[in-house]
Enzyme design. Structure first.
Site, PDB file in Angstrom:
ATOM      1  N   GLU A  81       0.724  -1.365   0.031  1.00 25.81           N
ATOM      2  CA  GLU A  81      -0.002   0.014  -0.083  1.00 25.81           C
ATOM      3  C   GLU A  81       0.903   1.229  -0.036  1.00 25.81           C
ATOM      4  OE1 GLU A  81       0.594  -2.088   2.549  1.00 25.81           O
ATOM      5  OE2 GLU A  81       0.329  -1.281   4.541  1.00 25.81           O
ATOM      6  N   ASP A 113     -14.795  20.477   2.738  1.00 26.00           N
ATOM      7  CA  ASP A 113     -15.792  19.504   3.157  1.00 26.00           C
ATOM      8  C   ASP A 113     -17.320  19.957   3.206  1.00 26.00           C
ATOM      9  OD1 ASP A 113     -13.479  18.119   3.256  1.00 26.00           O
ATOM     10  OD2 ASP A 113     -13.317  18.210   5.532  1.00 26.00           O
TER      11      ASP A 113
END
Ligand code: XMP
Length: 540
Positions: free
Chosen positions: A196, A251
């Site tokens: 990852e 956001d």
């Protein structure tokens, strides 16, 4: 309810799919990642989602039924800092290894598989930390399809598998240790290295191979997310009214645009000028979101109210508390006004992101409070509002992707994070209208020069800080005695840790020259070369 049962019930509710909330189409495939405490666990989730497959992170202690509730297409067992033979080693229910679901163990995940399936793990004679070269011994195993016979990887382990469980065979090695195992019949693979992380360049290919093993379709796209979220918000809200606190950040803006797409003007956004916003921010956010995207915005200029409460206050936590409390009071007033006009408000939109959700149920537990972050957390209970959190399954970069698909401007989507208490935590000492104006001007120069140098989107945050330090200077043969301004620029993945950025000297020179020449009241500029930890990103 017996306490133990009650506890298990609560845990079950905590980990069950948010499909209840999001109304994902029933056929959304999910990869479940069990977190054993690795600093890279969130990266695993992101790498999987980058391939358009939905993934969730659950603490390794999640009950088996909670894992099964996702009908996982695959399981990943993360890395972790412990040894499987430690008395308090984090452990999952070993029955997860018997589900018949394709499983990938990573580092500690490999040790967990070996330990719980009848093999043996031991402390390695030689720790492997950093870059390593892995030789693939079994190129026919589907996990390694298309990979060359030798790959560069990132290792970080002190334990190794000494004896494999029955049915497993070795598929990769380094010059020092075993690097991969498989039991194809049980559909279990495990690698000692970290596919990852960025330092394993072919990691995305390996993850893509695992997703093929899981038969994952790769159809979790922004368009699909928007469609299902809009449908779910519509269904949830019915004919109700919704309010949202806009901060001008990514956001709350994306959350508002999504909800607006679902219910139109039954969403009212409240945007409060707390007097410590950036230069022209109050006007520019309204222009983008109201004029260009059609949001229904009530803009409240309460700057005088905030600044008068802040007068004479120098203690950082006190400033934060004042701004937080005042914000709630203003928001509450406005919400009541809206409720009277529209016959009641039932819902509050919050821009909660997935990292907050993961952190609140992490095996490591929520992190210690260093600063009291300012948010609208107390509002829902106080106002008896139900919550809509349309982004609670997303990482920040995914929020930006969704915003782009919604047609939002880069000016809003590309914004660096800005703290709720705004410039107040970047003005050390007392916050006065004059100091706010000085910092707004200096900050605008920093941001515009960083943008002109093409660095704005490559840096987590870059900004100016006003110090209450006066020093002597000389300009045009005249003595000056004025404030000092610090420049801060940091690289970060998530704001939890950060490295200071080595901005080019030419750029620093230009910024410093412009600030001292253009901002009357600042005659000295310094550069902050502190990383986090031990520093924090903001100065207060
Ligand atoms: P620190 O200064 O704690 O900041 O290293 C980490 C990240 O959080 C942002 N920050 C805040 N964001 N409300 C917010 O919404 C706050 O009160 C707040 N304080 C800090 C900071 O800008 C950085 O990105």
């Amino acid at each position: 309810m017996r306490p133990v049962f009650a506890q298990a019930f609560c845990r079950f509710r905590l980990y069950t799919p948010s499909r209840r909330l999001q109304n994902w189409s029933v056929d959304t495939q999910t990869i479940v990642i069990l977190d054993f405490g690795s600093q890279y666990t969130q990266l695993i989730a992101r790498r999987i989602r980058e391939q358009n497959v939905f993934s969730v992170v659950l603490p390794c202690t999640a009950p088996l039924a909670a894992i099964q509730a996702y009908h996982p297409a695959g399981l990943v067992l993360s890395g972790g800092p412990s040894s499987v033979y430690d008395a308090d080693a984090p452990a999952a229910d070993p029955r997860v290894l018997e589900l018949g679901v394709p499983t990938l163990g990573v580092c500690y995940g490999l040790h967990f598989i070996v330990h719980h399936m009848g093999g043996r793990v031991r402390s390695a004679a030689k720790r492997e930390y950093g870059h390593a070269e892995v030789t693939i011994e079994d190129p026919s195993t589907p996990l390694f399809a298309g990979l060359p016979s030798s790959i560069q990887v990132w290792m970080s382990h002190g334990d190794e598998a000494e004896q494999l469980p029955q049915g497993f065979h070795r598929i990769a090695v380094t010059s020092n240790a075993l690097a991969g195992i498989a039991n194809e019949e049980k559909k279990i693979w495990a690698v000692q290295f970290h596919p990852e992380v960025h330092h394993t360049p072919l990691g995305p290919q390996l993850i893509s191979n695992f997703l093929k093993i899981c038969d994952a379709r790769g159809d979790w796209t922004p368009a699909r997310f928007i469609e299902s979220t809009v449908a779910s918000v519509r269904e949830k809200v019915g004919a109700g009214h919704v309010i949202c606190g806009l901060s001008g950040g990514v956001d709350s803006s994306v959350a508002a645009v999504l909800v607006h797409k679902a219910i139109g003007d039954r969403l009212t956004c409240i945007f409060v000028n707390n007097g410590v916003l950036r230069k022209n921010e109050f006007e520019s956010v309204q222009k983008h979101l109201r004029d260009k995207l059609g949001l229904n915005i009530v803009a409240v200029d309460s700057s005088e109210r905030f600044l008068s409460k802040l007068a004479g206050v120098t203690e950082p936590e006190k400033k934060r508390k004042i701004i937080g409390n005042e914000f709630i009071a203003v928001f509450d007033d406005e919400a009541n006004r809206i409720a009277q006009k529209s016959g009641g408000v039932d819902w509050l939109v919050q821009g909660t992101l997935y990292p907050d959700v993961i952190e609140s149920s992490s095996v490591k537990g929520p992190s210690q409070t260093i600063k009291s972050h300012h948010n609208v957390g107390g509002l829902p209970e106080r106002m008896k509002l139900k919550l809509i959190e349309p982004l609670r399954d997303l990482f920040k970069d995914e929020v930006r992707r969704i915003g782009r698909d919604l047609g939002m401007p880069e000016d809003i989507l590309g914004r660096q994070p800005f703290p709720g208490p705004g410039l107040a935590v970047r003005i050390l000492g007392e916050v006065t209208p004059e100091r706010v104006a000085l910092l707004q001007s200096a900050d605008e120069i920093v941001v515009s020069e960083i943008k002109a140098a093409g660095l704005y989107n490559k840096i987590w945050q870059s900004f100016a800080v006003l110090l209450p330090v006066m020093s002597v200077g000389v300009m045009g043969d005249q003595r000056t005695y004025a404030y000092t301004c610090a420049i801060r620029a940091v690289h970060s993945e998530d704001g939890m840790t950060a490295d200071w950025v080595e901005l080019p000297a030419e750029l620093l020179k230009r910024i410093s020259g412009r600030i001292v020449n253009e901002v009357r009241g600042i005659n000295r500029v310094v550069y902050d070369i502190t990383s986090k930890p031990p520093g924090t990103i903001e100065w207060e």
